[in-house]
Design a protein around this motif. Sequence first.
Motif, PDB file in Angstrom:
ATOM      1  N   TRP A   1       0.720  -1.204   0.199  1.00 48.25           N
ATOM      2  CA  TRP A   1      -0.081  -0.040  -0.234  1.00 48.25           C
ATOM      3  C   TRP A   1       1.122   1.173  -0.022  1.00 48.25           C
TER       4      TRP A   1
ATOM      5  N   ARG B   1       7.739   3.060  -5.732  1.00 45.84           N
ATOM      6  CA  ARG B   1       7.547   2.154  -4.888  1.00 45.84           C
ATOM      7  C   ARG B   1       6.453   1.270  -4.829  1.00 45.84           C
TER       8      ARG B   1
ATOM      9  N   ARG C   1      14.449  -2.987  13.543  1.00 45.93           N
ATOM     10  CA  ARG C   1      14.277  -3.697  11.892  1.00 45.93           C
ATOM     11  C   ARG C   1      14.612  -4.126  11.812  1.00 45.93           C
TER      12      ARG C   1
ATOM     13  N   ASN D   1       6.394  -1.721   1.818  1.00 45.50           N
ATOM     14  CA  ASN D   1       5.038  -0.837   2.864  1.00 45.50           C
ATOM     15  C   ASN D   1       4.465  -2.085   2.635  1.00 45.50           C
TER      16      ASN D   1
ATOM     17  N   LYS E   1       1.649  -5.569   9.597  1.00 43.80           N
ATOM     18  CA  LYS E   1       2.161  -4.608  10.220  1.00 43.80           C
ATOM     19  C   LYS E   1       2.512  -5.119  11.280  1.00 43.80           C
TER      20      LYS E   1
ATOM     21  N   ASN F   1       8.420   3.291  14.745  1.00 45.29           N
ATOM     22  CA  ASN F   1       6.559   1.920  14.151  1.00 45.29           C
ATOM     23  C   ASN F   1       5.755   2.925  12.645  1.00 45.29           C
ATOM     24  N   ALA F   2       6.584   4.072  12.409  1.00 44.80           N
ATOM     25  CA  ALA F   2       5.056   4.654  11.405  1.00 44.80           C
ATOM     26  C   ALA F   2       5.903   5.571  11.178  1.00 44.80           C
ATOM     27  N   CYS F   3       7.231   6.236  11.357  1.00 45.50           N
ATOM     28  CA  CYS F   3       8.189   7.218  10.192  1.00 45.50           C
ATOM     29  C   CYS F   3       9.283   7.425  10.154  1.00 45.50           C
ATOM     30  N   ASN F   4       9.646   7.789   9.543  1.00 43.30           N
ATOM     31  CA  ASN F   4      11.588   7.625   9.569  1.00 43.30           C
ATOM     32  C   ASN F   4      11.845   9.240  10.994  1.00 43.30           C
TER      33      ASN F   4
ATOM     34  N   LEU G   1      11.675   1.547   6.004  1.00 48.58           N
ATOM     35  CA  LEU G   1      10.931   2.049   4.398  1.00 48.58           C
ATOM     36  C   LEU G   1      11.787   3.196   4.619  1.00 48.58           C
TER      37      LEU G   1
ATOM     38  N   GLY H   1      11.693   6.017   2.526  1.00 51.10           N
ATOM     39  CA  GLY H   1       9.718   7.509   3.489  1.00 51.10           C
ATOM     40  C   GLY H   1      10.299   8.648   2.345  1.00 51.10           C
ATOM     41  N   ILE H   2       9.375   8.630   0.796  1.00 49.43           N
ATOM     42  CA  ILE H   2       9.718   9.713   0.719  1.00 49.43           C
ATOM     43  C   ILE H   2       9.838  11.110   0.894  1.00 49.43           C
ATOM     44  N   THR H   3       8.770  11.403   2.152  1.00 58.41           N
ATOM     45  CA  THR H   3       9.563  12.400   3.192  1.00 58.41           C
ATOM     46  C   THR H   3      11.022  12.311   3.162  1.00 58.41           C
TER      47      THR H   3
ATOM     48  N   THR I   1       9.485  12.065  10.391  1.00 59.70           N
ATOM     49  CA  THR I   1       9.243  11.964   8.684  1.00 59.70           C
ATOM     50  C   THR I   1       8.352  11.723   8.233  1.00 59.70           C
ATOM     51  N   GLY I   2       7.202  11.622   8.017  1.00 64.09           N
ATOM     52  CA  GLY I   2       5.964  10.559   6.611  1.00 64.09           C
ATOM     53  C   GLY I   2       4.315  11.650   5.800  1.00 64.09           C
ATOM     54  N   THR I   3       4.525  11.019   5.225  1.00 68.96           N
ATOM     55  CA  THR I   3       3.216  11.938   4.503  1.00 68.96           C
ATOM     56  C   THR I   3       2.433  12.145   4.978  1.00 68.96           C
TER      57      THR I   3
END
Length: 304
Positions: free
Chosen positions: A45, A64, A154, A165, A169, A200-203, A221, A223-225, A259-261
């Motif tokens: 996803w 991605r 990780r 992704n 999870k 757990n959900a962001c960089n 991950l 991450g794009i951000t 960071t995260g979208t």
Amino acid sequence: MSTHDALEDPRNRDIRIYVDGEILHRDAAKVSVYDSGFLLGDGVWEGLRVHKGRVCFLEEHLDRLFEAARYIDLDIGKTRDELTEAVQATLAANDMEDNVHIRLMVTRGRKRKPFQHPHLSVFGSTLVIIAEHSEPSGDVIDRGIRLHTVPHHRGLPLTQDAKLNSHSKLNCIIALNHALRAGADEALMLDPFGFVNTTNACNFFIVRKGEVWTSTGDYCLNGITRRKVIGLCRAHEIPVFERNYSLVDAYGADEAFLTGTFGAQTPVYEIDGREIGGCKPGPVFLRIRELYRGLIEQDIRQGS
Ligand SMILES: Cc1ncc(COP(=O)(O)O)c(C=O)c1O
């Protein structure tokens, strides 16, 4: 407090959700109990954001998604253009323009029997697109995130590569549960060698004496951000390093942020009970946040 805290929006009670070519009221939007995603977490996803009518950084998200699908041998069954059309159709059906968060999910589809063998998924992939009105809560900037370092790390790419992704999870959820039980908001996760890696959900980033540090990029991950923040630092002469560092460096940091979208950049004010940055947004965080807003504006202009 969570990086994904959004303002309550009553319009979400009646949103329309894309399910395999149909756009249905959320109460009618369903997938089979035989779906590979439900049975096994067998899917991938993307989380996307819409600003001023533009699905930001869509190309990077599609890259991605297709890369992950290729790795797990999942035939998405749609081209990039078809996926983009499905996203646009979902937004149009909901009359959505701004402050929207999208979760685009593809699974290996419905199975003939409730077992893991991929060949049992004989009906083609399942595609679901949920778009919600979602304005991040401003409280998170005032209150900041409190992190707790958890024993769950990780993994190496030898197990389930953290670059996926994936729908499953559990590793992140177990980590988050541990942090919540310790009274924190999110989990800080180390790599297999004990270096600070990600949450757990962001960089995760720290700032030390004007330098921005983040992990090497292994075990988390892509991450794009994260990538955008590193690019912005490089373009604006903010020293940035992708490197190994430990909790000694993190506890001693002048600033820390995620960071995260969804939340873009979110400040961290506590790690394992140690206050960070006097519990207020630091100058480097504020500068990066401003630069990132500029980047979003640029992306919007490119689309118009
Ligand atoms: C584990 C994890 N790390 C980091 C991120 C942030 O990635 P991005 O910046 O591409 O949203 C996410 C978002 O889905 C995530 O699930």
